[in-house]
Design an enzyme around this catalytic site. Structure first.
Site: not given
Ligand code: DGP
Length: 113
Positions: A31, A99
């Protein structure tokens, strides 16, 4: 159905990511705004905006995403970790390609905000 999210651009390799896993069904990468020492996203290659749009035929794919989450957590050396799938704007979903967040490496609070 839009294929123009930032994650589709990552899937098409139009923008870079720090990849940690890839197969014919999914891609996993770190991320860009990590909320913990380990923060990895796993996304399907199939366009699915969120869990609100899944169909029965996606069941195996959804299981695969969690299986790969566990494999990655193990490889990252995490003993305790959390998976999160935000669904819809009020949940905090900002990118509308499904996700799975894998978050760990620090003590996590409960309940989430
Ligand atoms: P969510 O809020 O559940 O939709 O999570 C979206 C996550 O995606 C958020 O934690 C930040 C991350 N993110 C957004 N844009 C990018 C990007 O361009 N690259 C990477 N690696 N992560 C991104």
């Amino acid at each position: 159905m839009t294929e123009d999210t930032i994650f589709h651009k990552i899937l098409r390799q139009e923008i870079p990511c720090e990849e940690v896993y890839s197969d014919e069904l999914c891609l996993a990468f770190r991320d860009i705004e990590p909320q913990a020492p380990c923060h990895i996203l796993i996304i399907p290659r199939k366009t699915i905006p969120s869990l609100n749009e899944v169909i029965k035929e996606d069941s195996n794919l959804l299981g695969h995403l969690l299986f790969i989450g566990a494999k990655i957590a193990n490889e990252e050396g995490l003993k305790s970790w959390r998976t999160i799938i935000n669904t819809g704007e009020e949940s905090g979903q900002t990118v509308f390609q499904l996700h799975v967040h894998v978050i760990g490496g620090r003590k996590l609070k409960w309940p989430p905000g």
